[in-house]
Motif scaffolding. Structure first.
Motif, PDB file in Angstrom:
ATOM      1  N   ALA A 154      80.967 -29.475  49.046  1.00  0.00           N
ATOM      2  CA  ALA A 154      82.226 -29.729  48.341  1.00  0.00           C
ATOM      3  C   ALA A 154      82.263 -31.230  48.050  1.00  0.00           C
ATOM      4  N   THR A 155      82.135 -31.599  46.800  1.00  0.00           N
ATOM      5  CA  THR A 155      81.949 -33.005  46.433  1.00  0.00           C
ATOM      6  C   THR A 155      83.234 -33.812  46.610  1.00  0.00           C
ATOM      7  N   TYR A 156      83.054 -35.103  46.965  1.00  0.00           N
ATOM      8  CA  TYR A 156      84.210 -35.983  47.092  1.00  0.00           C
ATOM      9  C   TYR A 156      83.952 -37.401  46.590  1.00  0.00           C
ATOM     10  N   LYS A 267      76.019 -36.650  43.428  1.00  0.00           N
ATOM     11  CA  LYS A 267      77.359 -36.464  43.972  1.00  0.00           C
ATOM     12  C   LYS A 267      77.286 -36.341  45.484  1.00  0.00           C
ATOM     13  N   ALA A 269      78.934 -35.151  49.045  1.00  0.00           N
ATOM     14  CA  ALA A 269      79.736 -33.969  49.360  1.00  0.00           C
ATOM     15  C   ALA A 269      79.898 -33.736  50.848  1.00  0.00           C
ATOM     16  N   ALA A 283      86.894 -28.011  49.762  1.00  0.00           N
ATOM     17  CA  ALA A 283      87.152 -28.346  48.363  1.00  0.00           C
ATOM     18  C   ALA A 283      88.650 -28.390  48.076  1.00  0.00           C
ATOM     19  N   ILE A 286      90.128 -31.534  49.622  1.00  0.00           N
ATOM     20  CA  ILE A 286      89.781 -32.723  48.833  1.00  0.00           C
ATOM     21  C   ILE A 286      90.648 -32.793  47.581  1.00  0.00           C
ATOM     22  N   ASP A 287      90.818 -31.657  46.884  1.00  0.00           N
ATOM     23  CA  ASP A 287      91.686 -31.635  45.712  1.00  0.00           C
ATOM     24  C   ASP A 287      93.104 -32.076  46.078  1.00  0.00           C
ATOM     25  N   SER A 312      87.154 -31.787  43.397  1.00  0.00           N
ATOM     26  CA  SER A 312      85.967 -31.405  44.157  1.00  0.00           C
ATOM     27  C   SER A 312      85.254 -30.245  43.471  1.00  0.00           C
TER      28      SER A 312
END
Length: 324
Positions: A154-156, A267, A269, A283, A286-287, A312
């Motif tokens: 889950a990208t941040y 990215k 994560a 995710a 993070i959003d 994310s």
């Protein structure tokens, strides 16, 4: 005095002697990093962080598997290597601080869980995920196609890397040809190592000299080698390189590129064991922190605003596999 604290005190004392640190309080070491001539507050490296905290979101917390909710903790793997501003020890040599710690804490807060950090070597971060010792790793891990076979992401943060050289080197890096015949240090097992190895191979295929690659144990070793002229440059994460340039004043960034190489934007994560049932919760958390503004506050605090993401992504395209 511990070896680690001795190293920290020595490093900070060197910067203070050069007029690059502003002391806060009566501690025996400076508690604020500030480039020479900068006005206003610098970066707080003391143990009293006044860390930005979040609040539990019930709907997002419900996405966490029941066993972890019942436990009440989020077990997080973190790299033991000191790498400002991502993760390093405060001036008390006990308190772990940095952007990765702050973001991980905000995610845990949103999930209604207490963050528990376990600092291990880089390779043991993945061993910990494989054995389910860790629920997640937030330690500057880049999404790669190979890693996606075993882990969910889950990208941040965007992943950029930078070439650092002695100030006034006159060297600029934009492509593989620019590193031909150079002696460059890099950390083993990292994406930047892979990219540097790929560029060296490209140079050989093109009839140019390969890169002479050097490995050291700690960031301080890289920087000493750089200042003594034993290496031409150091390729590392852009956040760490920019932090060192700003705080030490003896080097400069001579090139930046995506941590994913030429073909894809790298990215960073939150990483979890594939099939753990946690990636959707990460995710969503993070959003949530992106939307409430706490994420932007953390990145600004550590000088990483340029690497922010708008949302994310779960398992996006990653660094391609190496062709054998």
């Amino acid at each position: 005095m511990s070896v680690r604290r001795h190293t920290l005190v020595a490093a900070l004392a060197t910067l203070a002697a050069a007029g690059l640190l502003t002391a806060c309080g009566a501690s025996d070491v400076a508690e604020e990093v500030k480039p020479k001539g900068q006005k206003g507050a610098g970066i707080n490296i003391g143990p009293d962080q006044n860390r930005i905290r979040g609040e539990k979101d019930e709907a997002i917390a419900a996405k966490v598997p029941e066993a972890i909710r019942a436990r009440g903790t989020l077990r997080l793997g973190a790299s033991a290597d000191a790498s400002p501003p991502l993760g390093f020890y405060a001036t008390d040599d006990r308190t772990r601080i940095g952007s990765e710690i702050d973001i991980a804490t905000l995610i845990a807060d949103t999930l209604g869980l207490k963050p528990e950090f376990d600092e291990v070597s880089w390779e043991n971060l993945f061993v910990g995920l494989d054995s389910s010792k860790f629920d997640a790793v937030l330690s500057n891990v880049t999404v790669t196609e190979e890693r996606k076979e075993k882990y969910d992401f889950a990208t941040y943060r965007l992943d950029n890397i930078a070439f650092e050289a002695r100030k006034g080197s006159g060297w600029k890096v934009k492509s593989a040809a620019d590193v031909a015949g150079k002696t460059i240090a890099v950390s083993s097992g990292t994406n930047q190592e892979k990219i540097l190895l790929d560029w060296s191979e490209q140079n050989v295929e093109a009839g140019r000299k390969p890169v002479e690659i050097k490995y050291f144990q700690k960031d301080t070793d890289y920087y000493l080698a750089l200042q003594s002229g034993r290496i031409d440059g150091y390729l590392g994460p852009s956040p760490s390189a920019n932090y060192h340039v700003a705080s030490a004043g003896q080097s400069e960034i001579v090139g930046t590129l995506s941590g994913g190489g030429d073909g894809v934007q790298g990215k960073i994560a939150a990483t979890t064991k594939k099939g753990s049932g946690l990636v959707a919760a990460y995710a969503a958390a993070i959003d949530h922190i992106v939307q409430d503004g706490s994420y932007a506050e953390v990145l600004k605090r550590w000088g990483l605003s340029s690497e922010a993401v708008d949302a994310s992504e779960i398992n996006p395209p990653g660094l391609p596999k190496t062709e054998n």
